[in-house]
Scaffold this active site. Structure first.
Site, PDB file in Angstrom:
ATOM      1  N   ILE A   1      64.673  96.659 -73.419  1.00 40.85           N
ATOM      2  CA  ILE A   1      65.700  97.623 -73.026  1.00 40.85           C
ATOM      3  C   ILE A   1      65.522  98.956 -73.300  1.00 40.85           C
ATOM      4  O   ILE A   1      65.629 100.105 -72.294  1.00 40.85           O
ATOM      5  CB  ILE A   1      67.159  97.199 -73.363  1.00 40.85           C
ATOM      6  CG1 ILE A   1      67.493  95.746 -72.899  1.00 40.85           C
ATOM      7  CG2 ILE A   1      68.113  98.115 -72.927  1.00 40.85           C
ATOM      8  CD1 ILE A   1      68.713  95.173 -73.493  1.00 40.85           C
TER       9      ILE A   1
ATOM     10  N   HIS B   1      39.773  93.681 -50.314  1.00 39.50           N
ATOM     11  CA  HIS B   1      39.164  95.339 -50.669  1.00 39.50           C
ATOM     12  C   HIS B   1      40.151  96.121 -49.694  1.00 39.50           C
ATOM     13  O   HIS B   1      39.965  96.026 -48.432  1.00 39.50           O
ATOM     14  CB  HIS B   1      37.742  95.211 -50.461  1.00 39.50           C
ATOM     15  CG  HIS B   1      37.353  96.609 -50.604  1.00 39.50           C
ATOM     16  ND1 HIS B   1      37.265  97.310 -52.184  1.00 39.50           N
ATOM     17  CD2 HIS B   1      36.917  97.628 -49.865  1.00 39.50           C
ATOM     18  CE1 HIS B   1      36.966  98.220 -51.964  1.00 39.50           C
ATOM     19  NE2 HIS B   1      36.588  98.536 -50.586  1.00 39.50           N
TER      20      HIS B   1
END
Length: 470
Positions: free
Chosen positions: A185, A438
Site C-alpha cells: 500500500i 519479436h
C-alpha cells in the site's frame, strides 16, 4: 422475561467481504442453510478502499508521468496541470460504481439469509448478536477481514492521519504527504501521489521496501522509486502537531523532522478479531490472538470453526481470500467431513512502476537461478522503459521452474505466464522451445531461461538464437 429469538443454520459466516462472500456462495452450493452476518454490507474491501480505488489513483499518476515524459518521443506536451479535485472526483465516482456492483451481488442470496449487525462467539457453535438474538450453527466461518491501526507514535495527530480506508475520500490532492510503511500500500500510493505532483516522503523501519530481499533487485527498486520521491529507510517515526500540519520526526539511520499536510499510515492491516469472543470457543490462538488453523482446510484445530481471508493474517491478496473462502465454506457445510486442498501457486504483485511481482515458492539453497536485465532490452528501449530485472529460479535436476521475482516493464503480465509455468511443472528448456514473438517484453525472459539451461547438463535442446534486444 423477554424471550430470546433463536436462529438456527448449518453454517454461519461472519463478514461479507471477499472471503465471506465466497464462503457463503460455496456453502449454499453444498446445500447448506447459511446465515451471513455483517455490520454494514457495504461491499468488499477491494472495491471500496483497496484494489480498485488505489489503481484509479495509480492510473492518474501514470497519466501525468507519461505526459511529462512524452518529449522523448518528440511529442511536446506543454503546461501539464494536475487538477486534484478532478483526479479525486473521478476516483470516487468509479470506486462507487465498483462498490455498487459488489453490493448488487447480495441480491442473489436467498431472502432472510443476511443479518445486519455484529456477532460474538458464545461458544464454538453459538453466536450472540447485538440485538439479543442468538444463532446456533453446526459450523462457523470467520471472515472478518482486517483493519488499519494508527501506531502509538501518531496517536497525538490521529486527526491528520489517513489510512487506506480514508485516503480516497480526500476532496483534493494534498500539497505534501508522509507515507509510513514501505509495503504494497505504501509503495503504490507514495509513487502515485508523487507522480501527481504531491511532495512525498516514504518512511520505513526496514532498510528495504516492497519486501524484496534480493540485494541487486532491492538496489534497483530503491533507485527507481527514489528518483521520484524521498526515501527514509531504517528509521523509526513519530508525529507531533505543527501549526501548519503534521510534523514527522525520524531517527535511526538518519535523523530529521519535516512538516506535511497529512500522514498516510500504511503499516499493515491486522486481523479484525477484537471483541469476537474467541476465548469462548476453545480453539488455540497464537501470540497475537489469531486462531491457529490448517492452511489446506481452513479449519481451526478440530473445531467446527473455519477462518478465511485477511482475518487469518496469512496472504492478504484477493485471489487467495476468495480461494480460502471457498475452502472454508465447503468444509463448514460438510463438517465433520473436512477435505484438505493444496494451495494455489504463490503469486503476489505490488503495482508500483515498474510492477514488483513474485511467483512460486521462495528459492532454496539447491535452486539454480537465471537473470535477465531490462536496461538494454529491445522493446523496453522502444517504449522508453528500459529499467528492471527478472530472477527466475528452478530445481537443479531438470530445470523445472519453481518461482520468479520480477521488477520490470510488463511484469504484471509476464508473471501470469510464469505462474502457469510453475504450476504445470514446465522446465526452462520447454519454455524456450516455444515461440517468443519479436519484439516483445516477453523476449526479455529468454536470457534468464538460457542461463538456467546452461547450469543443467541434461536440460535438452533449447533455442540458443539471440535476436536483437532479446
Amino acid at each position: 422475561m423477554a424471550q430470546v429469538d433463536e436462529l438456527e443454520c448449518d453454517v454461519a459466516v461472519i463478514g461479507a467481504g471477499t472471503a465471506g462472500l465466497a464462503a457463503m456462495r460455496r456453502a449454499l452450493r453444498e446445500g447448506a442453510k447459511v446465515l451471513l452476518v455483517d455490520d454494514a454490507f457495504s461491499g468488499t474491501m477491494c472495491a471500496n478502499v483497496g484494489c480498485m480505488p488505489s489503481k484509479l489513483l495509480i492510473a492518474a499518476g501514470n497519466a501525468a508521468h507519461d505526459a511529462r515524459h512524452a518529449d522523448v518521443f518528440g511529442i511536446g506536451v506543454d503546461g501539464i496541470r494536475v487538477d486534484g479535485r478532478r483526479v479525486m472526483g473521478r476516483l470516487r465516482a468509479e470506486r462507487d460504481r465498483f462498490a455498487a456492483a459488489t453490493r448488487k451481488g447480495f441480491e442473489d442470496f436467498p431472502a432472510g439469509t443476511m443479518i445486519t449487525g455484529r456477532a460474538r462467539f458464545l461458544s464454538a457453535t453459538r453466536l450472540g448478536l447485538e440485538d439479543g438474538r442468538i444463532i446456533t450453527a453446526r459450523a462457523v466461518v470467520i471472515a472478518t477481514g482486517g483493519n488499519p491501526v494508527i501506531p502509538k507514535g501518531f496517536k497525538e495527530i490521529a486527526d491528520l492521519c489517513l489510512t487506506h480506508e480514508t485516503v480516497f475520500d480526500l476532496v483534493d490532492l494534498p500539497k505534501s504527504i508522509a507515507v509510513i510503511g514501505g509495503g504494497p500500500i505504501g509503495l503504490e500510493l507514495s509513487q502515485a501521489f508523487a507522480r501527481l505532483g504531491v511532495r512525498t516522503c516514504l518512511f520505513d523501519e526496514s532498510e528495504t521496501i516492497g519486501g524484496v530481499q534480493d540485494e541487486a533487485m532491492q538496489d534497483l527498486i530503491q533507485k527507481a522509486i527514489g528518483a521520484e520521491l524521498t526515501l527514509h529507510l531504517g528509521v523509526k517515526t513519530r508525529g507531533s502537531r505543527a501549526n501548519t500540519g503534521a510534523r514527522v520526526h525520524w531517527s535511526g539511520a538518519a535523523e530529521g523532522a519535516e512538516i506535511f499536510d497529512h500522514v498516510l499510515i500504511a503499516t499493515g492491516r491486522p486481523p479484525q478479531l477484537r471483541d469476537l469472543g474467541l476465548e469462548t470457543t476453545g480453539i488455540r490462538l497464537d501470540e497475537n490472538g489469531t486462531p491457529e488453523y490448517d492452511r489446506e482446510s481452513m479449519q481451526c484445530g478440530t473445531a467446527p470453526i473455519f477462518i478465511a481471508g485477511d482475518a487469518n493474517a496469512d496472504v492478504p491478496v484477493l485471489h487467495e481470500a476468495s480461494s480460502e473462502g471457498r475452502m472454508a465454506g465447503r468444509n463448514a457445510a460438510t463438517y465433520p467431513t473436512v477435505v484438505r486442498t493444496p494451495r494455489m501457486t504463490p503469486f503476489s504483485m505490488i503495482f508500483s512502476q515498474p510492477v514488483i511481482a513474485r511467483v512460486g515458492a521462495e528459492p532454496t539453497g539447491a535452486s539454480v537461478f537465471g537473470t535477465s536485465d531490462y536496461d538494454d532490452q529491445g522493446r523496453a528501449k522502444v517504449e522508453d522503459e528500459a529499467l528492471g530485472r527478472v530472477v527466475i529460479h528452478a530445481e537443479p535436476t531438470r530445470g523445472r521452474l519453481t518461482g520468479a521475482l520480477l521488477f520490470c516493464p510488463g511484469a504484471e503480465h509476464m508473471a501470469h505466464l510464469l505462474v502457469q509455468a510453475v504450476a504445470h511443472g514446465i522446465t526452462a528448456s520447454e519454455m524456450l522451445s516455444q515461440p517468443f514473438y519479436h519484439p516483445t517484453l516477453e523476449e526479455g525472459l529468454k536470457p534468464a531461461l538460457r542461463e538456467i539451461c546452461s547450469k543443467i547438463p541434461a536440460s535438452g535442446d533449447y533455442d540458443r538464437s539471440i535476436s536483437p534486444g532479446s
